[in-house]
Design a protein around this motif. Structure first.
Motif, short mmCIF file in Angstrom:
data_model
loop_
_atom_site.label_atom_id
_atom_site.label_comp_id
_atom_site.label_asym_id
_atom_site.label_seq_id
_atom_site.Cartn_x
_atom_site.Cartn_y
_atom_site.Cartn_z
N ALA A 59 34.41 51.35 43.89
CA ALA A 59 34.25 52.63 42.74
C ALA A 59 34.81 52.31 41.18
O ALA A 59 34.22 52.66 40.48
CB ALA A 59 35.23 53.50 43.32
N ALA A 60 35.85 51.17 41.24
CA ALA A 60 36.18 50.72 39.83
C ALA A 60 35.15 50.20 39.48
O ALA A 60 35.25 50.11 38.02
CB ALA A 60 37.58 50.00 40.13
N GLN A 74 45.29 48.90 41.91
CA GLN A 74 46.62 48.61 42.11
C GLN A 74 46.69 47.69 43.22
O GLN A 74 45.95 48.09 44.41
CB GLN A 74 47.40 50.02 42.58
N GLY A 75 47.37 46.79 43.31
CA GLY A 75 47.30 45.76 44.40
C GLY A 75 47.97 46.18 45.67
O GLY A 75 47.59 45.75 46.76
N ALA A 85 43.06 42.41 43.10
CA ALA A 85 43.41 43.52 41.80
C ALA A 85 43.71 42.80 40.81
O ALA A 85 43.18 43.26 39.66
CB ALA A 85 44.37 44.27 42.50
N THR A 86 44.55 41.91 40.52
CA THR A 86 44.80 41.27 39.58
C THR A 86 43.81 40.40 38.64
O THR A 86 43.56 40.50 37.52
CB THR A 86 45.81 39.90 39.85
N SER A 87 42.83 39.85 39.67
CA SER A 87 41.31 38.98 38.85
C SER A 87 40.74 40.28 38.20
O SER A 87 40.05 40.20 37.26
CB SER A 87 40.82 38.55 40.20
N PHE A 88 40.65 41.41 39.09
CA PHE A 88 39.60 42.39 38.34
C PHE A 88 40.16 43.16 37.12
O PHE A 88 39.47 43.15 36.32
CB PHE A 88 39.43 43.46 39.55
N ASN A 89 41.55 43.36 37.26
CA ASN A 89 42.02 43.74 36.01
C ASN A 89 42.11 42.93 34.90
O ASN A 89 41.79 43.18 33.64
CB ASN A 89 43.71 44.06 36.25
N HIS A 90 42.30 41.63 34.94
CA HIS A 90 42.00 40.76 34.09
C HIS A 90 40.70 40.44 33.44
O HIS A 90 40.39 40.38 32.39
CB HIS A 90 42.62 39.22 34.49
N MET A 91 39.89 40.58 34.45
CA MET A 91 38.30 40.67 33.97
C MET A 91 37.97 41.81 33.10
O MET A 91 37.33 41.85 32.26
CB MET A 91 37.41 40.61 35.05
N THR A 92 38.28 43.21 33.68
CA THR A 92 38.33 44.19 32.89
C THR A 92 39.03 44.22 31.37
O THR A 92 38.58 44.64 30.38
CB THR A 92 38.95 45.49 33.64
#
Length: 330
Positions: A59-60, A74-75, A85-92
């Motif tokens: 969904a994100a 949120q991890g 989650a951390t990798s996804f947030n860094h990519m975003t």
């Protein structure tokens, strides 16, 4: 006298044994059904619990693909999910920074071009005032120069508009708009005759909540696209579809191939295999701006085959609540 060859039989009733076996059978059946249902429920609950993080990631990712770069994951307490989650947030974050940097660059370039462009436009205007005094070849050159300058000016304006949209700097000035009347006036402003505008009976009183300037730009860009790349405007229609209203612009061209119906709304993409729809020489920003303006109005736009074989561009917008009374202003 005893007959040693005689046979003796003992007969016992088996009803109690049969009842016992029936009870055992029913118990096994009920137990198997209960066990199966309980196992299925436990499996569904467990699978949902296990797959829920993946659904959140999906969904994100869909939200980011739709342009919402403020989405973060949120991890939680799961160390594996925390890594994802951390990798996804860094990519975003990186993608958001890159898009903002590109938007700032385009905006800066466009602003820097405005001053020399204004000088060039004024110079061409001066030359056009003396056009009759020039030789024929010079007049042709001036006409070509004026056309290219106008095209360049439109390109810079579109780039500035795109940069403002990407930066979220523009503010929508929403108001109730009676769509049928608005489209008639907006189409007439582009030079298209009112005879090609058709407003369905059930759409005459349809009212939407919209920014007039942006909506007028949507109609103008679609009409201009039909004139420049589609052989002219065949019909501009206003229709209703459930809780939505539609603006449909049909052209007289060869249509848009299915493979191009998605990418044609991307910036700097000119539709038409082998240049069939690029004769107008546009920069490929008009339909991209249409898509962005429609998205800001919580609507959608797509292209399909027209009734007469050309392309049919459809803009779908939500009808304002309580619009059925038709009391909204034009």
């Amino acid at each position: 006298m005893i007959d040693v060859g005689a046979q003796y039989f003992a007969v016992y009733p088996l009803r109690r044994l049969s009842d016992t076996l029936n009870v055992l059978r029913n118990s096994l059946l009920l137990g198997s059904v209960f066990t199966t249902v309980a196992g299925a429920l436990a499996g569904v609950w467990t699978s949902r619990r296990v797959l829920r993080p993946l659904a959140d990631v999906s969904a994100a990712a869909a939200s980011v693909a739709a342009g919402r770069f403020d989405i973060r994951l949120q991890g939680g307490s799961d160390p594996d999910l925390a890594t994802v989650a951390t990798s996804f947030n860094h990519m975003t974050d990186a993608l958001q920074r890159r898009i903002r940097r590109d938007a700032r660059f385009a905006s800066a370039v466009s602003h820097e071009l405005r001053s020399p462009l204004a000088t060039l436009v004024n110079s061409v205007e001066v030359m056009l005032t003396r056009r009759s005094d020039l030789p024929e070849r010079s007049r042709t050159a001036v006409d070509l120069l004026a056309a290219e300058v106008r095209r360049f000016q439109r390109l810079v304006e579109d780039l500035l508009e795109m940069s403002r949209l990407d930066a979220g700097a523009d503010v929508l000035e929403m108001e109730d708009v009676r769509l049928g009347e608005f489209v008639v006036h907006a189409a007439a402003a582009t030079g298209v005759g009112k005879e090609v505008v058709v407003v369905a009976d059930d759409a005459r009183r349809a009212v939407i909540n919209a920014d007039k300037r942006r909506l007028e730009r949507v109609v103008a860009n679609l009409v201009e696209n039909a004139v420049n790349h589609g052989g002219g405007v065949a019909r501009v229609a206003v229709e209703t579809h459930g809780a939505s209203a539609r603006i449909c612009v049909e052209d007289r061209g060869p249509g848009v191939p299915e493979a191009e119906r998605e990418v044609i709304f991307e910036p700097f993409v000119r539709g038409g295999a082998n240049g069939r729809r690029s004769a107008g020489g546009g920069a490929g920003l008009g339909l991209s701006l249409v898509s962005e303006h429609v998205r800001l109005h919580s609507g959608r736009v797509w292209v399909e085959d027209g009734a007469d074989g050309g392309a049919r561009f459809v803009v779908e917008l939500p009808v304002a609540a309580g619009a059925g009374s038709g009391n909204g202003p034009a």
